[in-house]
Design a protein around this motif. Sequence first.
Motif, PDB file in Angstrom:
ATOM      1  N   ALA A  74       6.073 -19.153  -0.383  1.00 37.83           N
ATOM      2  CA  ALA A  74       5.270 -20.295   0.041  1.00 37.83           C
ATOM      3  C   ALA A  74       5.166 -20.342   1.555  1.00 37.83           C
ATOM      4  CB  ALA A  74       5.891 -21.569  -0.480  1.00 37.83           C
ATOM      5  N   GLY A  75       3.978 -20.507   2.007  1.00 43.07           N
ATOM      6  CA  GLY A  75       3.784 -20.699   3.429  1.00 43.07           C
ATOM      7  C   GLY A  75       3.598 -19.430   4.207  1.00 43.07           C
ATOM      8  N   SER A  76       4.005 -18.296   3.667  1.00 35.04           N
ATOM      9  CA  SER A  76       3.846 -17.078   4.442  1.00 35.04           C
ATOM     10  C   SER A  76       2.489 -16.454   4.143  1.00 35.04           C
ATOM     11  CB  SER A  76       4.956 -16.092   4.110  1.00 35.04           C
ATOM     12  OG  SER A  76       4.946 -15.807   2.736  1.00 35.04           O
ATOM     13  N   ASP A  77       1.937 -15.769   5.132  1.00 36.08           N
ATOM     14  CA  ASP A  77       0.644 -15.132   4.952  1.00 36.08           C
ATOM     15  C   ASP A  77       0.891 -13.692   4.519  1.00 36.08           C
ATOM     16  OD1 ASP A  77      -1.801 -13.948   5.112  1.00 36.08           O
ATOM     17  OD2 ASP A  77      -2.297 -14.711   7.118  1.00 36.08           O
ATOM     18  N   PRO A  78       0.492 -13.335   3.300  1.00 35.27           N
ATOM     19  CA  PRO A  78       0.780 -11.981   2.847  1.00 35.27           C
ATOM     20  C   PRO A  78      -0.092 -10.929   3.508  1.00 35.27           C
ATOM     21  CG  PRO A  78      -0.451 -13.167   1.185  1.00 35.27           C
ATOM     22  CD  PRO A  78      -0.189 -14.135   2.286  1.00 35.27           C
ATOM     23  N   PHE A  79      -0.993 -11.365   4.387  1.00 33.80           N
ATOM     24  CA  PHE A  79      -1.901 -10.414   5.018  1.00 33.80           C
ATOM     25  C   PHE A  79      -1.602 -10.223   6.511  1.00 33.80           C
ATOM     26  CE2 PHE A  79      -4.005 -12.033   1.323  1.00 33.80           C
ATOM     27  CZ  PHE A  79      -4.620 -10.930   0.768  1.00 33.80           C
ATOM     28  N   ALA A  80      -0.646 -10.963   7.051  1.00 29.37           N
ATOM     29  CA  ALA A  80      -0.416 -10.866   8.497  1.00 29.37           C
ATOM     30  C   ALA A  80       1.047 -11.091   8.834  1.00 29.37           C
ATOM     31  CB  ALA A  80      -1.266 -11.909   9.232  1.00 29.37           C
ATOM     32  N   SER A  81       1.455 -10.505   9.950  1.00 27.33           N
ATOM     33  CA  SER A  81       2.815 -10.758  10.431  1.00 27.33           C
ATOM     34  C   SER A  81       2.881 -12.177  10.992  1.00 27.33           C
ATOM     35  CB  SER A  81       3.165  -9.754  11.528  1.00 27.33           C
ATOM     36  OG  SER A  81       2.289  -9.918  12.621  1.00 27.33           O
ATOM     37  N   GLY A  82       4.076 -12.640  11.215  1.00 31.78           N
ATOM     38  CA  GLY A  82       4.249 -14.003  11.695  1.00 31.78           C
ATOM     39  C   GLY A  82       3.476 -14.288  12.969  1.00 31.78           C
ATOM     40  N   ASP A  83       3.455 -13.321  13.900  1.00 31.60           N
ATOM     41  CA  ASP A  83       2.764 -13.563  15.172  1.00 31.60           C
ATOM     42  C   ASP A  83       1.291 -13.182  15.116  1.00 31.60           C
ATOM     43  OD1 ASP A  83       2.811 -10.831  15.168  1.00 31.60           O
ATOM     44  OD2 ASP A  83       4.024 -10.599  16.985  1.00 31.60           O
ATOM     45  N   GLY A  84       0.838 -12.683  14.001  1.00 27.22           N
ATOM     46  CA  GLY A  84      -0.591 -12.393  13.824  1.00 27.22           C
ATOM     47  C   GLY A  84      -1.072 -11.113  14.485  1.00 27.22           C
ATOM     48  N   THR A  85      -0.196 -10.382  15.163  1.00 34.17           N
ATOM     49  CA  THR A  85      -0.650  -9.168  15.858  1.00 34.17           C
ATOM     50  C   THR A  85      -0.780  -7.978  14.910  1.00 34.17           C
ATOM     51  OG1 THR A  85       1.621  -8.597  16.401  1.00 34.17           O
ATOM     52  CG2 THR A  85       0.394  -9.836  18.058  1.00 34.17           C
ATOM     53  N   PHE A  86      -0.264  -8.153  13.706  1.00 33.62           N
ATOM     54  CA  PHE A  86      -0.261  -7.066  12.728  1.00 33.62           C
ATOM     55  C   PHE A  86      -0.872  -7.591  11.428  1.00 33.62           C
ATOM     56  CE2 PHE A  86       2.137  -4.700   9.389  1.00 33.62           C
ATOM     57  CZ  PHE A  86       1.735  -3.421   9.711  1.00 33.62           C
ATOM     58  N   ARG A  87      -1.903  -6.908  10.941  1.00 32.73           N
ATOM     59  CA  ARG A  87      -2.567  -7.376   9.721  1.00 32.73           C
ATOM     60  C   ARG A  87      -2.763  -6.206   8.772  1.00 32.73           C
ATOM     61  NH1 ARG A  87      -4.526 -12.616  10.632  1.00 32.73           N
ATOM     62  NH2 ARG A  87      -5.302 -12.594   8.512  1.00 32.73           N
ATOM     63  N   ILE A  88      -2.920  -6.547   7.501  1.00 35.65           N
ATOM     64  CA  ILE A  88      -3.200  -5.497   6.519  1.00 35.65           C
ATOM     65  C   ILE A  88      -4.413  -5.870   5.679  1.00 35.65           C
ATOM     66  CG2 ILE A  88      -0.850  -4.642   6.314  1.00 35.65           C
ATOM     67  CD1 ILE A  88      -0.530  -6.306   3.788  1.00 35.65           C
ATOM     68  N   MET A  89      -5.030  -4.867   5.098  1.00 32.29           N
ATOM     69  CA  MET A  89      -6.120  -5.114   4.149  1.00 32.29           C
ATOM     70  C   MET A  89      -5.950  -4.176   2.954  1.00 32.29           C
ATOM     71  SD  MET A  89      -9.445  -3.315   5.821  1.00 32.29           S
ATOM     72  CE  MET A  89      -9.315  -4.001   7.437  1.00 32.29           C
ATOM     73  N   PHE A  90      -6.430  -4.626   1.813  1.00 30.38           N
ATOM     74  CA  PHE A  90      -6.354  -3.832   0.588  1.00 30.38           C
ATOM     75  C   PHE A  90      -7.740  -3.286   0.277  1.00 30.38           C
ATOM     76  CE2 PHE A  90      -2.987  -6.904   0.555  1.00 30.38           C
ATOM     77  CZ  PHE A  90      -1.899  -6.220   0.031  1.00 30.38           C
ATOM     78  N   VAL A  91      -7.839  -1.991   0.161  1.00 31.29           N
ATOM     79  CA  VAL A  91      -9.140  -1.347  -0.034  1.00 31.29           C
ATOM     80  C   VAL A  91      -9.127  -0.616  -1.382  1.00 31.29           C
ATOM     81  CG1 VAL A  91     -10.755   0.317   0.952  1.00 31.29           C
ATOM     82  CG2 VAL A  91      -9.329  -1.059   2.456  1.00 31.29           C
ATOM     83  N   SER A  92     -10.028  -1.011  -2.271  1.00 27.99           N
ATOM     84  CA  SER A  92     -10.057  -0.402  -3.617  1.00 27.99           C
ATOM     85  C   SER A  92     -11.070   0.720  -3.674  1.00 27.99           C
ATOM     86  CB  SER A  92     -10.432  -1.448  -4.661  1.00 27.99           C
ATOM     87  OG  SER A  92      -9.546  -2.509  -4.602  1.00 27.99           O
ATOM     88  N   ALA A  93     -10.716   1.749  -4.441  1.00 27.18           N
ATOM     89  CA  ALA A  93     -11.631   2.883  -4.593  1.00 27.18           C
ATOM     90  C   ALA A  93     -12.811   2.500  -5.478  1.00 27.18           C
ATOM     91  CB  ALA A  93     -10.883   4.050  -5.218  1.00 27.18           C
ATOM     92  N   VAL A  94     -13.944   3.150  -5.250  1.00 23.72           N
ATOM     93  CA  VAL A  94     -15.106   2.932  -6.111  1.00 23.72           C
ATOM     94  C   VAL A  94     -14.843   3.622  -7.450  1.00 23.72           C
ATOM     95  CG1 VAL A  94     -17.573   3.353  -6.397  1.00 23.72           C
ATOM     96  CG2 VAL A  94     -16.653   2.841  -4.138  1.00 23.72           C
ATOM     97  N   ASP A  95     -14.354   4.869  -7.333  1.00 24.09           N
ATOM     98  CA  ASP A  95     -14.076   5.663  -8.514  1.00 24.09           C
ATOM     99  C   ASP A  95     -12.701   5.264  -9.044  1.00 24.09           C
ATOM    100  OD1 ASP A  95     -13.646   7.520 -10.405  1.00 24.09           O
ATOM    101  OD2 ASP A  95     -14.100   9.270  -9.159  1.00 24.09           O
ATOM    102  N   GLU A  96     -12.670   4.749 -10.269  1.00 27.26           N
ATOM    103  CA  GLU A  96     -11.399   4.232 -10.774  1.00 27.26           C
ATOM    104  C   GLU A  96     -10.515   5.310 -11.382  1.00 27.26           C
ATOM    105  OE1 GLU A  96     -11.970   0.850 -13.223  1.00 27.26           O
ATOM    106  OE2 GLU A  96     -12.472  -0.412 -11.507  1.00 27.26           O
TER     107      GLU A  96
END
Lengths: 802, 240
Positions: free
Chosen positions: A173-195
């Motif tokens: 709760a409360g944490s952003d699963p896409f960014a570090s606490g200070d926001g300088t580090f972020r991630i994204m999830f990229v799905s393939a077209v071909d499954e």
Amino acid sequence: MKRTHIWIAFVALIGLGLGFARLQIDVDVFNLLPAGSRMVDGLKLFQRNFGSTQELIISLRTADPEKTAQATRSLAEELKRSGLTSRVIWRSPFHGDPAQLAELLAYSWYNQPPEKFEALVRKLQAGRLAGTIGETIERMATSLQPQEVARLSYDPLALSDLAASMSTLAAGAGSDPFASGDGTFRIMFVSAVDETAGFWTYRRWVAKVSETIATWKPSLPFDNPMTIRITGNPAFVSETGSSLMKDILLAAVGTLLMVAGLFWVVHRRWIPLAWLVALLVLVLTITVSLGSLILGTLNAVSLGFAAILMGLAADYALILYQEFRAAPGDSPIRTRNTVAPSILWAALTTAGAFFMIGLSSLPGLTQLGILVGVGILVAAGIMLTAFLPAIAGRVRPDTANGAETRWITGVMSLGSRTAWVITILAAVVCLAVLVGRLPAVDYGTRNLGPKESSAMAALQEIQRDIGGHDDDLWLIVEGADEGDVAHRMISTGRMLDRSVDEKLLAGYSMPEALWPRPDAQQMNRNHARLAVARLPAVTEAAVRAGYMTESLVLTEHAFAAWKRFSETDGVVWPSHPGSKWVFEKFAGNDSGRLLVLGRLEAAPTSNPAGLQELAGRIYTETGGLVFGWSLLSESLLEIMARDIRRVLIPMGVVLLLLLGAAFRNAGEVTLSIVTLGFSLLCLMSIMALAGWSWNLMNVMALPLLFGAGVDYSIHIQFAMRRYRGDMARVRRTVGRAILLCGASTAAGFGSLGLASNAGLASLGRVCAAGIIITSLIAVFLLPAWWQTLQRKTHNQIILEAP
Amino acid sequence: MNRLTTRTGVSSGRGLLSIGILCLLLGLPLRSIAADSRAAGALDNWLEQQSRIKTWTADVVQVRKLKSLARPLEARGKVWFAHPNRFRWVMGDPPRTIAVRTREQLLVIYPRFKRVEQYPIGDVSNPAWKQVLALLEVGFPSDADAFRERYELLSGTKDHEAWRFELQPIEKEAQRLLKQVRLEVSLEAYVLRATELVFPDGSIMRNQFSRHRLNPEVSPGTFDYDIGEDYKVVQPLRSK
């Protein structure tokens, strides 16, 4: 006759073509794991069926949180535009879209026990509605949790309490699963077209994504230093597979070059060299084609057969060549007939040993055994029929006695007494080393991957800065339909609760609240209709209590979703893309069987045996699979022990039978076995001294060494018979060929020692050491043992030999 | 209100002129230099005063201004504090929410729902937990240096009855949870009159303290809570 040859060649060519047409190479690391293990079954199910396994995780880091956010958004848009991805998730999929979140909330309520949903509907009735909203207002006024206040400020009926109480959501709760606490580090999830998952698909896709990133990077409106990394399952599969392929190809080419190089150094004849290389390539080609026809898809590790096979196949050619040189007056046919029994028996015995590896649980090793076995038989046939006739006119007679340097002559003439002294000394030293310290057995799985992995480094960075994404322990519960899965999940949950009480687990999370409950949904259908009818009253009461009209969007969408659900026949699943992304993380479908994924957290005091026992209990009672890389290691130990019984014992029996048939003499059979045992003893001592350990990959060295040891011992003992116990002559002819083969094969394997794949590197080291030891023992010690044996048995064989 | 920023401590003189030109070139606001130093001094005085407090109690009125609501929400309660970091907040009458910092943990108690949330004091990595602690502790710093490491003074203003400080969390991570902190401190005795927390979504939570008592006798049991057997105890930071 000629026409028959043409027809045979034609049919062989068609066969080769068919084999190559079928050829497929499997480089997936999961398929290197042994079959018949629940841990492996779990990992494979996980790999095949859950959305996260099809996703790349791209991380971005700059020094400035704003810049990182800007770059992440820009890259996400660029990847969407590129057509390389079906979906990019770089922030909560519910962000800025209350309809999506509302649907998930509505679904959660619709999935609740009917009495709970009914209680909610009662709270919406005329006499209680104002009180329900008033209670939310009072909670907002007195709560000490800003997040709770923010949530309720858009949710007058406190519908979101349900989501907040779900263990899976509350844990972070409360944490952003896409960014570090200070926001300088972020991630994204990229799905393939071909499954379709697989090494080749992933490799192409990851390369294209990397290219797109490289092209996009200069287009950013700022030039802050930025680090971009790629990880996730496709990156791991691509990286591991690529390094494996590269290593194996390098080993094969390296061995071929070494064979050719050493042949040139020793014999300096171009035409025989060219024929040797051409026939080795032909043997490989035919073996790959036959292997493809017999086995279908070939595991990449099994392609390591190429190096092994070339080392062994070159033996036959070199022995033929050396024999022909030693007897320049003989015709090629006569020489071939002289050497053929030793080559054929050696081929049969060695192939038999390798075929026994087919009983192994490791798919790569199984295929490797079959391929080498087939290849040896092919090689023996081709070398015996095609090598000498083609080069007969180009062989330089063996006049080496005068040309050899004194030390080589000395070594080749090593006396029986000296050989026995060396034998005893070596045995004593090896036993002393092994009494002090045996080589360790490393049954971990890290040897399956590259020594240095950029995907692993990226994942570790994410785990450090954002958390989660680990692979500690997982649980898959499967069932025929949603109801069956739900029922099994409840039973499993009870067992997990007990394990938490017993301090075996620190905790666990199962998506119990989100998994569809068909029976509850059926009964909630009418409650949903009643709730939908109260929406106008709810809106009016909320506004009267102080809520702005625009803050009621979430509530309105939730009611709209209930309306849709109540009109839907059958089991309801959330339909919005955001919800689908969330559900793909824990819900799967494997050939019609529904799967749900949970995560377990082992207690710090738990031990692998206890967890294995829990996994066994869960499997027995509910069919659930508990798995994880840490438990896999434990399970592999059992498999390795089982394989030793299942492969080595039958292999030993077959070897004994074939050696018996070849020599028809118990003493010589014993000497072959002693050669193997002594080689293994020396190898183990060197491993212990060097600090090497046995692992999942380098156990493949054992069959190779058995094969080579048997091969060399047969050649030497047949040669000892031919030359009536003349050790120096045996060493100068067959011995020389074996040393040449051993050196070239060891050099080929030695090059694997530099491989980027940790397992292959260790395999290369162990094989190189083992081959050198075996060839030295076979050439320098075995003749002395043989001579002593024959003296003790009154020279029967020497006298009987032609 | 007499904004301190209207005064300047800069006099004539070549040296000061050159500093002034330099400051202009660098874009530094000359007037605020002196003003900020006064405010910083006042803040230091308050921090020093806080460090001397052994116990403190007050009534509190908590006002929350939320963007989604047409009118502010108000709740009344009482606060107890004991050096260095023990506190007890009771909100609502009858009490709806009680927060007690015991020796090992923070307990958030909801008497009406017979529910207790336990937060271990050692684990402050969870952002939601950090927010709760900031909300409860910001007005009671026992260590001036630690306070300065966490908050940066943006401005300080003074009127005839109080200093008003605007502070900002220094860490970017903290800024994402808490945009600004405003403190209101009495002029003479440097007694905390109010705290105001501004959240990133624009909502504001103001704690207005009254009936202060400095160093009163406080029963040690105030900072503990006997959890009834019929209470459900949960640990929100642990997975199931």
